[in-house]
Motif scaffolding. Structure first.
Motif, PDB file in Angstrom:
ATOM      1  N   PHE A  81      -6.262   7.542  -5.214  1.00 20.41           N
ATOM      2  CA  PHE A  81      -7.227   6.578  -5.751  1.00 20.41           C
ATOM      3  C   PHE A  81      -8.591   6.744  -5.088  1.00 20.41           C
ATOM      4  O   PHE A  81      -9.621   6.853  -5.767  1.00 20.41           O
ATOM      5  CB  PHE A  81      -6.681   5.164  -5.537  1.00 20.41           C
ATOM      6  N   VAL A  82      -8.601   6.791  -3.738  1.00 19.74           N
ATOM      7  CA  VAL A  82      -9.871   6.895  -3.020  1.00 19.74           C
ATOM      8  C   VAL A  82     -10.567   8.218  -3.341  1.00 19.74           C
ATOM      9  O   VAL A  82     -11.781   8.270  -3.575  1.00 19.74           O
ATOM     10  CB  VAL A  82      -9.647   6.725  -1.502  1.00 19.74           C
ATOM     11  N   GLY A  83      -9.771   9.305  -3.392  1.00 19.21           N
ATOM     12  CA  GLY A  83     -10.358  10.609  -3.701  1.00 19.21           C
ATOM     13  C   GLY A  83     -11.014  10.622  -5.067  1.00 19.21           C
ATOM     14  O   GLY A  83     -12.181  11.004  -5.204  1.00 19.21           O
ATOM     15  N   TYR A  84     -10.264  10.166  -6.088  1.00 13.28           N
ATOM     16  CA  TYR A  84     -10.820  10.124  -7.437  1.00 13.28           C
ATOM     17  C   TYR A  84     -12.037   9.210  -7.487  1.00 13.28           C
ATOM     18  O   TYR A  84     -13.008   9.489  -8.191  1.00 13.28           O
ATOM     19  CB  TYR A  84      -9.774   9.614  -8.426  1.00 13.28           C
ATOM     20  N   PHE A  85     -11.967   8.095  -6.723  1.00 12.35           N
ATOM     21  CA  PHE A  85     -13.066   7.141  -6.760  1.00 12.35           C
ATOM     22  C   PHE A  85     -14.357   7.783  -6.277  1.00 12.35           C
ATOM     23  O   PHE A  85     -15.403   7.659  -6.928  1.00 12.35           O
ATOM     24  CB  PHE A  85     -12.710   5.929  -5.894  1.00 12.35           C
ATOM     25  N   PHE A  86     -14.280   8.510  -5.154  1.00 10.67           N
ATOM     26  CA  PHE A  86     -15.520   9.090  -4.638  1.00 10.67           C
ATOM     27  C   PHE A  86     -16.027  10.225  -5.520  1.00 10.67           C
ATOM     28  O   PHE A  86     -17.233  10.370  -5.711  1.00 10.67           O
ATOM     29  CB  PHE A  86     -15.348   9.534  -3.186  1.00 10.67           C
TER      30      PHE A  86
ATOM     31  N   VAL B  93       0.843  -1.189   0.000  1.00  7.11           N
ATOM     32  CA  VAL B  93       0.000   0.000   0.000  1.00  7.11           C
ATOM     33  C   VAL B  93       0.877   1.237   0.000  1.00  7.11           C
ATOM     34  O   VAL B  93       1.743   1.393   0.862  1.00  7.11           O
ATOM     35  CB  VAL B  93      -0.937  -0.004   1.219  1.00  7.11           C
ATOM     36  N   HIS B  94       0.683   2.085  -1.003  1.00  9.87           N
ATOM     37  CA  HIS B  94       1.377   3.369  -1.030  1.00  9.87           C
ATOM     38  C   HIS B  94       0.387   4.418  -0.560  1.00  9.87           C
ATOM     39  O   HIS B  94      -0.616   4.635  -1.235  1.00  9.87           O
ATOM     40  CB  HIS B  94       1.837   3.695  -2.446  1.00  9.87           C
ATOM     41  N   PRO B  95       0.646   5.059   0.590  1.00  7.32           N
ATOM     42  CA  PRO B  95      -0.375   5.955   1.182  1.00  7.32           C
ATOM     43  C   PRO B  95      -0.810   7.076   0.246  1.00  7.32           C
ATOM     44  O   PRO B  95      -2.018   7.340   0.133  1.00  7.32           O
ATOM     45  CB  PRO B  95       0.337   6.515   2.416  1.00  7.32           C
ATOM     46  N   VAL B  96       0.151   7.706  -0.434  1.00  8.86           N
ATOM     47  CA  VAL B  96      -0.225   8.827  -1.300  1.00  8.86           C
ATOM     48  C   VAL B  96      -1.088   8.326  -2.453  1.00  8.86           C
ATOM     49  O   VAL B  96      -2.150   8.875  -2.762  1.00  8.86           O
ATOM     50  CB  VAL B  96       1.037   9.551  -1.818  1.00  8.86           C
ATOM     51  N   GLY B  97      -0.611   7.241  -3.091  1.00  9.45           N
ATOM     52  CA  GLY B  97      -1.366   6.673  -4.203  1.00  9.45           C
ATOM     53  C   GLY B  97      -2.754   6.249  -3.768  1.00  9.45           C
ATOM     54  O   GLY B  97      -3.733   6.451  -4.498  1.00  9.45           O
TER      55      GLY B  97
ATOM     56  N   VAL C  36      -4.857   2.714  -9.589  1.00 11.65           N
ATOM     57  CA  VAL C  36      -4.859   1.498  -8.777  1.00 11.65           C
ATOM     58  C   VAL C  36      -3.445   0.963  -8.629  1.00 11.65           C
ATOM     59  O   VAL C  36      -3.016   0.587  -7.530  1.00 11.65           O
ATOM     60  CB  VAL C  36      -5.790   0.440  -9.405  1.00 11.65           C
ATOM     61  N   VAL C  37      -2.702   0.923  -9.735  1.00 10.66           N
ATOM     62  CA  VAL C  37      -1.350   0.376  -9.662  1.00 10.66           C
ATOM     63  C   VAL C  37      -0.475   1.253  -8.785  1.00 10.66           C
ATOM     64  O   VAL C  37       0.327   0.763  -7.990  1.00 10.66           O
ATOM     65  CB  VAL C  37      -0.761   0.239 -11.078  1.00 10.66           C
ATOM     66  N   ARG C  38      -0.652   2.580  -8.881  1.00  7.71           N
ATOM     67  CA  ARG C  38       0.155   3.461  -8.043  1.00  7.71           C
ATOM     68  C   ARG C  38      -0.223   3.337  -6.571  1.00  7.71           C
ATOM     69  O   ARG C  38       0.564   3.682  -5.700  1.00  7.71           O
ATOM     70  CB  ARG C  38       0.025   4.912  -8.493  1.00  7.71           C
ATOM     71  N   ALA C  39      -1.447   2.855  -6.294  1.00  9.71           N
ATOM     72  CA  ALA C  39      -1.851   2.696  -4.901  1.00  9.71           C
ATOM     73  C   ALA C  39      -1.426   1.353  -4.336  1.00  9.71           C
ATOM     74  O   ALA C  39      -1.067   1.254  -3.167  1.00  9.71           O
ATOM     75  CB  ALA C  39      -3.360   2.865  -4.766  1.00  9.71           C
ATOM     76  N   PHE C  40      -1.484   0.285  -5.140  1.00  5.85           N
ATOM     77  CA  PHE C  40      -1.273  -1.057  -4.590  1.00  5.85           C
ATOM     78  C   PHE C  40      -0.174  -1.852  -5.280  1.00  5.85           C
ATOM     79  O   PHE C  40       0.083  -2.984  -4.897  1.00  5.85           O
ATOM     80  CB  PHE C  40      -2.568  -1.885  -4.695  1.00  5.85           C
ATOM     81  N   GLY C  41       0.457  -1.314  -6.316  1.00 11.26           N
ATOM     82  CA  GLY C  41       1.345  -2.139  -7.122  1.00 11.26           C
ATOM     83  C   GLY C  41       2.754  -2.233  -6.573  1.00 11.26           C
ATOM     84  O   GLY C  41       3.175  -1.460  -5.706  1.00 11.26           O
ATOM     85  N   SER C  42       3.512  -3.209  -7.087  1.00  9.29           N
ATOM     86  CA  SER C  42       4.925  -3.320  -6.754  1.00  9.29           C
ATOM     87  C   SER C  42       5.715  -2.391  -7.684  1.00  9.29           C
ATOM     88  O   SER C  42       5.182  -1.926  -8.683  1.00  9.29           O
ATOM     89  CB  SER C  42       5.378  -4.770  -6.955  1.00  9.29           C
ATOM     90  N   PRO C  43       6.980  -2.101  -7.354  1.00 10.68           N
ATOM     91  CA  PRO C  43       7.771  -1.205  -8.216  1.00 10.68           C
ATOM     92  C   PRO C  43       7.804  -1.655  -9.682  1.00 10.68           C
ATOM     93  O   PRO C  43       7.720  -0.821 -10.586  1.00 10.68           O
ATOM     94  CB  PRO C  43       9.162  -1.271  -7.579  1.00 10.68           C
ATOM     95  N   ASP C  44       7.915  -2.975  -9.897  1.00 14.34           N
ATOM     96  CA  ASP C  44       7.920  -3.488 -11.271  1.00 14.34           C
ATOM     97  C   ASP C  44       6.667  -3.078 -12.020  1.00 14.34           C
ATOM     98  O   ASP C  44       6.709  -2.655 -13.177  1.00 14.34           O
ATOM     99  CB  ASP C  44       7.975  -5.022 -11.257  1.00 14.34           C
TER     100      ASP C  44
END
Lengths: 114, 204, 149
Positions: free
Chosen positions: B80-85, B72-76, B175-183
């Protein structure tokens, strides 16, 4: 303030009635599944509105049950209809099942365009 | 969905129950939490009975582990949550207007979008959030080719279709910036067609 | 009992009214829209945002943490389960051709019918086709990548 409460109940009731219209008219089983799903959501919304307006938390556990019931119900019916797909013909239309209403209208519209 | 892939990796030999439990601990914590919320009060009796129920559920009805898990990347996540709502409210208002307006709805569209990520978990989150936002429903998903098929409620013209496709890709990026791995974040830079395949985060 | 006296209550009542309005438009959409897929969109709207608004409104009005947590739990359940059932129903709806194709601007999923042979219905995603090799060969033949037998 009473008028506001009535407005909420009237909107919910009208929504539920319109959903019942779709439930009765169909035409397909899937339409009815969607309508039942929405009806359950409106019922749970109505219960929550009642609980909030009367400050009466006794119906809140019912909400949990209704929301889970809606999910289980619609998923099991969707799987049931999916099971009927096992023998599909060349165009994906099921063998032996009536033509979908939407498909019939779409084909008619295509014919007319030609 | 290759048929041969099923037996591999569901129980990577030897480690048995302990290994399985390690994967199931977050799930168990969540189940205990839900149990507490259902009872509505915190007490030791609830904690113990909830643990017993959670253990029974995870042992009797096991789920395949999600390979890789989530970071979990807090900023991402906040983005994500902001855009989602914002999306949720805006498109709910749009759909409500389309049900009310006299002309009814115009044309719908079914579009196929090539995704860049190759992780089951991330694709699931993308699909769930796209379906939650009114106005788009994920109809089908081709896991091998990494394409999502969406039904879009209202489109005006072909340019609109392209802008919806771009919106889906933007959602994927968030989503990837919020939950993804560096790869996976690095893979976002590639064009959808040519992303490197097989980062191997597929549930067998 | 049913008193509205503070700013908190006003906010809660406004949220409840907005949620109720979304439920009304859902019913309206169900009646007015043309096919299963578009009606599905009308359905997901109160399921997600409407329930969310009403639950937040209820959580503001009700005292006691027990009820508040339970309302939040209902909202979380809805947000987890609504996409799943919507996806399952719309997938079956597309395969059963409950789609007004004449009202679609583009349909990029309808590339060929080969996929129907491999994934025929609503089986779980990890279920293999009954005869994978044969089904794959047949669908390749349909696509034209293999010469017909």
């Amino acid at each position: 303030m009473i008028a506001v409460f009535w407005a909420a109940y009237v909107m919910l009731g009208a929504g539920a009635l319109l959903t019942l219209v779709r439930l009765a008219r169909g035409p397909s089983l899937l339409d009815r599944v969607v309508a039942t799903d929405v009806l359950l959501v409106i019922i749970s919304a109505g219960l929550a509105v009642y609980a909030a307006l009367q400050r009466d938390p006794t119906v809140v556990p019912v909400l949990v049950v209704v929301s889970l019931l809606a999910f289980v119900g619609s998923v099991s019916v969707a799987r049931y209809i999916g099971g009927m797909l096992l023998t599909s013909g060349g165009d994906g239309q099921d063998v032996g099942l009536p033509l979908a209403d939407e498909e019939r209208i779409a084909r008619g519209a295509e014919e007319e365009r030609r | 969905m290759s048929a041969g892939g099923r037996a591999v990796g569901t129980d990577p030999g030897g480690e048995g129950l302990a290994h399985q439990l390690k994967h199931q601990v977050p799930l168990m914590l969540w189940l205990v939490f839900v149990w507490m919320l259902l009872w509505g009060t915190w007490s030791w009796a609830n904690l113990i009975s909830g643990s017993v129920v959670a253990l029974a559920v995870t042992v009797l009805l096991p789920l395949p582990p999600v390979i890789g898990g989530a970071r979990v990347h807090p900023v991402g996540l906040a983005v994500f949550v902001g855009y989602f709502f914002v999306d949720l409210v805006r498109s709910a208002a749009l759909v409500a207007w389309q049900t009310l307006r006299p002309g009814g709805i115009g044309n719908s569209a079914i579009i196929q979008v090539q995704m860049r990520t190759d992780s089951d978990l991330l694709l699931t989150i993308v699909a769930e959030s796209l379906t939650l936002v009114p106005g788009s429903v994920v109809i089908d998903m081709d896991r091998e080719r990494r394409t999502l098929s969406l039904h879009i409620l209202h489109v005006r013209d072909l340019a609109d279709v392209e802008s919806r496709r771009a919106a889906v890709l933007a959602e994927e990026e968030r989503v990837v910036r919020a939950f993804g791995s560096p790869d996976e974040i690095a893979a976002l830079a590639h064009a959808p067609g040519e992303a490197p395949v097989a980062t191997g985060r597929r549930t067998p | 009992m049913s008193d509205v006296d503070s700013v908190r209550d006003v906010v809660a009542v406004v949220l409840l009214l907005a949620g109720a309005f979304l439920c009304l438009t859902a019913g309206l959409g169900l009646v007015r829209f043309h096919d299963v897929l578009t009606r599905m969109h009308a359905g997901t709207k109160p399921q997600v945002l409407g329930i969310l608004l009403i639950m937040i409104g209820g959580a503001i009005r009700l005292e006691g943490w027990s009820a508040t947590w339970m309302l939040l739990l209902v909202a979380v359940f809805q947000m987890l389960t609504a996409p799943v059932s919507a996806h399952m129903i719309s997938r079956v709806a597309y395969r059963r051709r409950h789609v007004r194709r004449d009202l679609l601007l583009v349909d990029e999923l309808r590339t060929g019918e080969a996929a129907d042979r491999l994934y025929r219905g609503d089986e779980p995603a990890d279920a293999p086709p009954e005869e994978p090799a044969t089904a794959l060969e047949e669908s390749r033949r349909d696509e034209g990548t293999l010469p017909p037998a």
